[in-house]
Every structure is written in structure tokens, then in C-alpha cells.
Design a protein around this motif. Structure first.
Motif, mmCIF file in Angstrom:
data_model
loop_
_atom_site.group_PDB
_atom_site.id
_atom_site.type_symbol
_atom_site.label_atom_id
_atom_site.label_comp_id
_atom_site.label_asym_id
_atom_site.label_seq_id
_atom_site.Cartn_x
_atom_site.Cartn_y
_atom_site.Cartn_z
ATOM 1 N N PHE A 1 -33.708 62.473 13.898
ATOM 2 C CA PHE A 1 -32.608 62.639 14.850
ATOM 3 C C PHE A 1 -33.077 62.358 16.393
ATOM 4 O O PHE A 1 -32.579 61.732 17.030
ATOM 5 C CB PHE A 1 -31.860 63.935 14.786
ATOM 6 N N LEU A 2 -34.269 62.885 16.724
ATOM 7 C CA LEU A 2 -34.936 63.042 17.746
ATOM 8 C C LEU A 2 -35.330 61.620 18.172
ATOM 9 O O LEU A 2 -34.836 61.015 19.437
ATOM 10 C CB LEU A 2 -36.189 63.702 18.208
ATOM 11 N N ILE A 3 -35.722 60.747 17.497
ATOM 12 C CA ILE A 3 -36.072 59.384 17.682
ATOM 13 C C ILE A 3 -34.552 58.513 17.995
ATOM 14 O O ILE A 3 -34.832 57.734 18.774
ATOM 15 C CB ILE A 3 -36.644 58.778 16.364
ATOM 16 N N VAL A 4 -33.654 58.831 16.976
ATOM 17 C CA VAL A 4 -32.593 57.818 17.318
ATOM 18 C C VAL A 4 -31.920 58.419 18.479
ATOM 19 O O VAL A 4 -31.371 57.357 19.441
ATOM 20 C CB VAL A 4 -31.574 58.291 16.220
ATOM 21 N N SER A 5 -31.909 59.522 19.039
ATOM 22 C CA SER A 5 -31.295 60.075 20.146
ATOM 23 C C SER A 5 -32.034 59.635 21.640
ATOM 24 O O SER A 5 -31.322 58.984 22.253
ATOM 25 C CB SER A 5 -31.440 61.494 20.403
ATOM 26 N N ALA A 6 -33.647 59.447 21.446
ATOM 27 C CA ALA A 6 -34.126 58.910 22.472
ATOM 28 C C ALA A 6 -33.841 57.389 22.518
ATOM 29 O O ALA A 6 -33.869 56.597 23.512
ATOM 30 C CB ALA A 6 -35.711 59.105 22.201
ATOM 31 N N ALA A 7 -34.078 56.698 21.178
ATOM 32 C CA ALA A 7 -33.518 55.081 21.122
ATOM 33 C C ALA A 7 -32.187 54.899 21.919
ATOM 34 O O ALA A 7 -32.019 53.878 22.701
ATOM 35 C CB ALA A 7 -33.776 54.557 19.817
ATOM 36 N N GLY A 8 -31.174 55.717 21.448
ATOM 37 C CA GLY A 8 -30.015 55.695 21.813
ATOM 38 C C GLY A 8 -29.817 55.785 23.268
ATOM 39 O O GLY A 8 -29.236 54.937 24.092
#
Length: 217
Positions: free
Chosen positions: A85-92
Motif C-alpha cells: 500500500f505504501l509503495i502504491v501510495s508513493a507511486a501514485g
């Protein structure tokens, strides 16, 4: 510390179940968020399938973590999900800033922003607390207790699904009303223009008759 670890573990599990249930009620919207991280021109069937399995996976992992706290291998899995989730949030935030993340389906209007990264980091911290070892006697549950927790999990998922579906339904109704109102305004404007033209026509016809009338010397 034991109470904090178990509370964090339960909270993250409930969040996973609620998020998965809400996503199931808004699969098209969640599929749109999934599409942001996929190669271009992916078939819509694949996107909807991926959205479905991700939502179901969240519910299953959350339900297993809540009803079987003695399964130690689940703790790193939940932590891995949180890190994802954290990776997706940062990438988003980096590439799709201010686009809707659909983290809780139609229940959430949050977007990929800096605050979202902070919230996701808090989830990772809670999942990390859930990995703290506790005495096995504190997490040994009877079959009846596990069934009760599974029933509670199903209730949470159903409540989130129902609430998200209701919100999505109200949004669709609002869009339909907006479309009808716009069409009604266009029709009124058209009728008004027709009446104005009709009101001007008699004068024009009278002028045309006078011009066409024979003039006698």
C-alpha cells in the motif's frame, strides 16, 4: 506492549476487511485506479479481474488475521500488504497526484497526496506492531470464538459493501438528475428561441405583404 500489539493487529485486520468490502461495491472505480499502474491498453476484463481479486484478497487476509491470530506467518503477510500500500501510495503521489485512489471504494474521496502517504505509513507501523511476538496463551482461540470472529468479519465486509453501494448509487442518481436538468434547460432555451422567432415573424410577414402588394399608379 502485548495489548498494543494485539490491538494494532486487530485494527489492521478490520481495515483490510472494510476496504475490501467497499472496493467490491465499486469495482469499476477501483479498476480505474488499478489501470493507473498497468501498461496502457490493458483489456478491461483483465482490469476488472485484477480489481476483484485484490479486493477479495484483502478480505481474506484480514479475516484470517483476525480469526486466527496464532498463525505467526500471517503477520509478515499483513506487513507485506501494508508495504505494498505504501509503495502504491508513493507511486501514485509521484505520477498520478490528486487522482482518486478508491482505497475504500465509493466511501473514500481521498486522492494520491502527501497526507495519503502519511496514512499508509501509519498502517505499515500498525502492521509492524502486529508482528511483535506475544504469549501463545493469549492468542489461542476456541473453534466457537473463531467462528464468531469470522461472522463479525463477514458483517464488517457486508456493512462496508452496503454503505459503498449506497454512496455509489446516490452519485449515479445525482448524475442522472443533472443530465435531465441540463436537457430540460436546453429544451426550455430552444422553446424560448422558437417563441422569439415566432414573435418576430408576423412583423416580417406583414412587411413582406406590403412589399409584395401591387402599387397602383
Amino acid at each position: 506492549m502485548t495489548v498494543i500489539a494485539l490491538s494494532a493487529k486487530a485494527l489492521i485486520a478490520v481495515l483490510l476487511v472494510a476496504a475490501g468490502g467497499a472496493k467490491l461495491a465499486d469495482l469499476p472505480g477501483f479498476a480505474g485506479a488499478v489501470e493507473l499502474f498497468m501498461p496502457r491498453h490493458m483489456p478491461s476484463r483483465f482490469l476488472h479481474g485484477a480489481a476483484l481479486w485484490l479486493a477479495v484478497g484483502e478480505i481474506m487476509i484480514g479475516a484470517a488475521s483476525l480469526s486466527s491470530p496464532g498463525l505467526g506467518w500471517l503477520n509478515p503477510v499483513v506487513l507485506g500488504v501494508g508495504c505494498g500500500f505504501l509503495i502504491v501510495s508513493a507511486a501514485g503521489y509521484a505520477w498520478h497526484r490528486d487522482r482518486s485512489c478508491h482505497c475504500f471504494g465509493a466511501l473514500s474521496t481521498r486522492t494520491f497526496n502527501a497526507a495519503g502517504i502519511g496514512r499508509t505509513a501509519a498502517i505499515v507501523a500498525g502492521a509492524a506492531l502486529g508482528t511483535v511476538p506475544v504469549r501463545s496463551s493469549l492468542i489461542q482461540l476456541s473453534p466457537a470464538s473463531r467462528l464468531g470472529l469470522l461472522a463479525g468479519t463477514a458483517l464488517v465486509a457486508w456493512a462496508a459493501f452496503t454503505a459503498a453501494a449506497a454512496v455509489a448509487g446516490r452519485g449515479q442518481v445525482g448524475q442522472e438528475h443533472g443530465g435531465r436538468d441540463s436537457a430540460r434547460r436546453d429544451s426550455i432555451d430552444s422553446d424560448s428561441a422558437s417563441h422569439d422567432t415566432a414573435g418576430r415573424d408576423p412583423a416580417g410577414r406583414d412587411s413582406a405583404r406590403r412589399d409584395a402588394a401591387p402599387r397602383w399608379a
